[in-house]
Design an enzyme around this catalytic site. Structure first.
Site, mmCIF file in Angstrom:
data_model
loop_
_atom_site.group_PDB
_atom_site.id
_atom_site.type_symbol
_atom_site.label_atom_id
_atom_site.label_comp_id
_atom_site.label_asym_id
_atom_site.label_seq_id
_atom_site.Cartn_x
_atom_site.Cartn_y
_atom_site.Cartn_z
ATOM 1 N N GLY A 8 81.342 37.661 2.968
ATOM 2 C CA GLY A 8 80.189 38.571 2.866
ATOM 3 C C GLY A 8 79.001 37.985 2.119
ATOM 4 O O GLY A 8 77.923 38.581 2.122
ATOM 5 N N ALA A 9 79.181 36.817 1.477
ATOM 6 C CA ALA A 9 78.045 36.176 0.813
ATOM 7 C C ALA A 9 77.375 35.151 1.730
ATOM 8 O O ALA A 9 76.378 34.538 1.358
ATOM 9 C CB ALA A 9 78.511 35.488 -0.475
ATOM 10 N N GLY A 10 77.921 34.955 2.928
ATOM 11 C CA GLY A 10 77.378 33.945 3.841
ATOM 12 C C GLY A 10 76.194 34.473 4.643
ATOM 13 O O GLY A 10 75.734 35.601 4.442
ATOM 14 N N ALA A 74 84.754 35.199 6.896
ATOM 15 C CA ALA A 74 84.969 33.971 6.129
ATOM 16 C C ALA A 74 85.519 32.868 7.026
ATOM 17 O O ALA A 74 86.471 33.081 7.772
ATOM 18 C CB ALA A 74 85.949 34.235 4.982
ATOM 19 N N ALA A 75 84.913 31.728 6.975
ATOM 20 C CA ALA A 75 85.435 30.569 7.708
ATOM 21 C C ALA A 75 84.686 29.329 7.234
ATOM 22 O O ALA A 75 83.572 29.416 6.727
ATOM 23 C CB ALA A 75 85.239 30.726 9.211
ATOM 24 N N TYR A 177 87.247 22.801 14.874
ATOM 25 C CA TYR A 177 86.651 24.091 14.525
ATOM 26 C C TYR A 177 86.909 25.109 15.637
ATOM 27 O O TYR A 177 87.346 26.234 15.386
ATOM 28 C CB TYR A 177 85.150 23.920 14.266
ATOM 29 C CG TYR A 177 84.414 25.234 14.165
ATOM 30 C CD1 TYR A 177 84.566 26.054 13.047
ATOM 31 C CD2 TYR A 177 83.574 25.664 15.191
ATOM 32 C CE1 TYR A 177 83.910 27.282 12.960
ATOM 33 C CE2 TYR A 177 82.917 26.873 15.117
ATOM 34 C CZ TYR A 177 83.077 27.682 14.003
ATOM 35 O OH TYR A 177 82.430 28.888 13.929
ATOM 36 N N ASN A 206 74.628 31.627 19.681
ATOM 37 C CA ASN A 206 73.887 30.923 18.628
ATOM 38 C C ASN A 206 73.116 31.929 17.774
ATOM 39 O O ASN A 206 72.103 32.452 18.226
ATOM 40 C CB ASN A 206 72.884 29.945 19.254
ATOM 41 C CG ASN A 206 73.568 28.799 19.960
ATOM 42 O OD1 ASN A 206 74.528 29.002 20.691
ATOM 43 N ND2 ASN A 206 73.080 27.593 19.733
ATOM 44 N N ARG A 245 70.930 28.060 26.265
ATOM 45 C CA ARG A 245 71.725 28.719 25.238
ATOM 46 C C ARG A 245 71.325 30.185 25.199
ATOM 47 O O ARG A 245 70.358 30.592 25.822
ATOM 48 C CB ARG A 245 71.434 28.116 23.841
ATOM 49 C CG ARG A 245 71.812 26.643 23.670
ATOM 50 C CD ARG A 245 73.321 26.457 23.632
ATOM 51 N NE ARG A 245 73.702 25.072 23.372
ATOM 52 C CZ ARG A 245 73.816 24.120 24.302
ATOM 53 N NH1 ARG A 245 73.547 24.379 25.563
ATOM 54 N NH2 ARG A 245 74.200 22.902 23.976
HETATM 55 N N1 LIG Z 1 76.227 30.938 12.624
HETATM 56 C C1 LIG Z 1 76.595 30.973 13.900
HETATM 57 O O1 LIG Z 1 75.777 30.705 14.815
HETATM 58 C C2 LIG Z 1 78.013 31.355 14.279
HETATM 59 C C3 LIG Z 1 78.358 31.309 15.635
HETATM 60 C C4 LIG Z 1 79.651 31.662 16.001
HETATM 61 C C5 LIG Z 1 80.562 32.096 15.044
HETATM 62 N N2 LIG Z 1 80.213 32.113 13.734
HETATM 63 C C6 LIG Z 1 81.229 32.610 12.754
HETATM 64 O O2 LIG Z 1 80.618 33.595 11.924
HETATM 65 C C7 LIG Z 1 81.251 33.601 10.642
HETATM 66 C C8 LIG Z 1 80.182 33.525 9.554
HETATM 67 O O3 LIG Z 1 79.462 32.293 9.708
HETATM 68 P P1 LIG Z 1 78.103 31.978 8.941
HETATM 69 O O4 LIG Z 1 77.220 31.283 9.908
HETATM 70 O O5 LIG Z 1 77.613 33.204 8.252
HETATM 71 O O6 LIG Z 1 78.623 30.895 7.884
HETATM 72 P P2 LIG Z 1 78.415 30.787 6.298
HETATM 73 O O7 LIG Z 1 78.977 29.480 5.876
HETATM 74 O O8 LIG Z 1 77.010 31.138 5.932
HETATM 75 O O9 LIG Z 1 79.352 31.967 5.745
HETATM 76 C C9 LIG Z 1 80.757 31.853 5.607
HETATM 77 C C10 LIG Z 1 81.140 32.450 4.270
HETATM 78 O O10 LIG Z 1 82.570 32.442 4.177
HETATM 79 C C11 LIG Z 1 82.940 32.043 2.874
HETATM 80 N N3 LIG Z 1 84.287 31.457 2.966
HETATM 81 C C12 LIG Z 1 84.660 30.353 3.658
HETATM 82 N N4 LIG Z 1 85.974 30.139 3.509
HETATM 83 C C13 LIG Z 1 86.458 31.133 2.713
HETATM 84 C C14 LIG Z 1 87.748 31.449 2.214
HETATM 85 N N5 LIG Z 1 88.799 30.678 2.457
HETATM 86 N N6 LIG Z 1 87.887 32.570 1.447
HETATM 87 C C15 LIG Z 1 86.821 33.362 1.191
HETATM 88 N N7 LIG Z 1 85.566 33.087 1.608
HETATM 89 C C16 LIG Z 1 85.383 31.977 2.370
HETATM 90 C C17 LIG Z 1 81.872 31.021 2.469
HETATM 91 O O11 LIG Z 1 81.783 30.882 1.052
HETATM 92 C C18 LIG Z 1 80.615 31.644 3.070
HETATM 93 O O12 LIG Z 1 79.968 32.521 2.149
HETATM 94 C C19 LIG Z 1 82.234 32.443 10.659
HETATM 95 O O13 LIG Z 1 83.525 32.975 10.916
HETATM 96 C C20 LIG Z 1 81.775 31.569 11.809
HETATM 97 O O14 LIG Z 1 82.855 30.862 12.379
HETATM 98 C C21 LIG Z 1 78.962 31.758 13.321
#
Ligand SMILES: NC(=O)c1ccc[n+]([C@@H]2O[C@H](COP(=O)([O-])OP(=O)(O)OC[C@H]3O[C@@H](n4cnc5c(N)ncnc54)[C@H](O)[C@@H]3O)[C@@H](O)[C@H]2O)c1
Ligand SMILES: [Zn+2]
Length: 354
Positions: A8-10, A74-75, A177, A206, A245
């Site tokens: 939730g901080a991402g 989270a990922a 990934y 995207n 895309r």
């Molecule tokens: N950004 C994109 O275009 C996109 C596209 C497809 C899927 N996603 C998916 O969306 C989700 C969010 O991605 P995002 O772009 O916001 O990435 P991001 O890196 O900004 O956010 C991910 C957050 O997860 C936290 N995190 C990672 N591993 C953790 C763990 N083991 N325990 C607790 N917290 C953890 C990180 O600290 C971070 O705050 C992910 O699951 C990603 O695979 C993103």
């Protein structure tokens, strides 16, 4: 409803947290603040916050008390440096999801919405005028060097027409990934079968918008162009700029999560279902670069003809199922979204001088 938002901080998670709060729900952020995602002091969302890792069953047990549903974002994202990063991805994304699902099962929480990804499909969907729907093989280096970028039919060599990828298309995860994102879905499906729970995976296209990390190596082409413009440089567009895309705004992705959380609450039976989450308006990378450069007032993009082996030529989602079954509709059009993105702040991310 009280919703635990992992990650939730991402970038995306923080928009979901804000959307939940403004819809009158009670979000709880659960985030390990991974240094790769938060190299500096993280700007935490304005919500209850637990600094925890999804692989930590004890911490999760406490955080899940009183929670109605989990929104799992989270990922570890990106492609990593090399194959040596594979155990880290699998640990975070798959072991982490398994620990989370087991904790939910123990706590009797039966609703999950999680972040999936279009990467599970690999190369997009194509058709040959003569052979119908085909799966193209890797593009030929000689073709790429000669500026022939469209994939060809492996039967007759004709240039293929790109089409929209539906949820029932075969999956083809092509890197670690992508493999971990697909495994998260299989884990959710197993959890749903074993516990009677209901799960939805939203396969994001995207995602772009305010707060996007500056140099995300994954799906980050909008981010690279935006950073180049910020430095006063022209965006450098690879191939001929014709790669298609679907750029979906982060606020629309947040609203899709809210719709999915509502929908699984109404669902009498359990089970797992995946939904593509895209704007429904495919664009080329060249069009996106031009839109950003124009809105920023920076130099026009340069089409370089460079290429990277393994890049997907076209991948565009068919997000009709999400509209039809969950009543979701994206609100932010391409032009308005890119104009806003050209001016909005980006987040620092690892490896960049801030
Ligand atoms: N950004 C994109 O275009 C996109 C596209 C497809 C899927 N996603 C998916 O969306 C989700 C969010 O991605 P995002 O772009 O916001 O990435 P991001 O890196 O900004 O956010 C991910 C957050 O997860 C936290 N995190 C990672 N591993 C953790 C763990 N083991 N325990 C607790 N917290 C953890 C990180 O600290 C971070 O705050 C992910 O699951 C990603 O695979 C993103
Ligand atoms: Zn053919």
């Amino acid at each position: 409803m009280r919703v635990l938002v992992t990650g939730g901080a991402g970038f995306i998670g923080s928009h979901i947290v804000a959307a939940l709060a403004s819809a009158g729900h009670e979000p709880v952020v659960y985030d390990a603040l991974l240094p790769a995602a938060h190299p500096g002091e993280p700007a935490l969302p304005d919500a209850e916050f637990v600094h925890g890792d999804v692989r930590d069953a004890g911490e999760l047990e406490k955080a899940l008390r009183g929670v109605d549903a989990v929104c799992h974002q989270a990922a570890m994202v990106g492609l990593g440096k090399d194959f040596a990063d594979a155990p880290g991805y699998v640990s975070c994304n798959d072991h982490g999801t398994a620990v989370l699902l087991a904790a939910m099962a123990r706590a009797g929480i039966d609703r999950l919405v999680q972040a999936g990804s279009m990467v599970v499909y690999g190369e997009g969907r194509y058709s040959c005028p003569q052979h119908g729907v085909v799966r193209p093989g890797p593009r030929d280096v000689a073709d790429l060097e000669a500026g022939r970028f469209e994939p060809r039919c492996s039967w007759c060599g004709a240039e293929l027409e790109p089409g929209l990828v539906g949820e029932d298309s075969p999956v083809d995860p092509r890197n670690v990934y992508a493999t971990t994102k697909l495994a998260q879905e299989h884990l959710a499906a197993s959890w749903a079968r074993a516990t009677g729970g209901a799960a939805i995976s939203l396969r994001y296209h995207n995602v772009y918008g305010p707060g996007m990390p500056r140099d995300t190596p994954y799906a980050g082409v909008a981010s690279f162009f935006r950073s180049a413009l910020q430095r006063g440089e022209a965006p450098r567009v690879f191939e001929d700029g014709g790669q298609r895309r679907d750029f979906v705004h982060v606020s629309d992705v947040a609203s899709a999560n809210l719709r999915a959380l509502d929908a699984i609450g109404d669902r009498p039976g359990g089970g797992h279902k995946a939904y593509n989450t895209g704007s429904g308006q495919p664009r080329t990378v060249g069009e996106m670069a031009t839109a950003l450069a124009t809105a920023f007032g920076g130099p026009a993009p340069v089409v370089t003809g460079e290429f990277r082996l393994g890049d997907v030529r076209h991948i565009t989602a068919d997000s009709a199922r999400l509209r039809r079954e969950l009543g979701w509709a994206p609100r932010v059009g391409f032009a308005a979204g890119m104009t806003e993105f050209a001016r909005s702040p980006q987040r620092a991310s690892a490896g960049m001088a801030v």
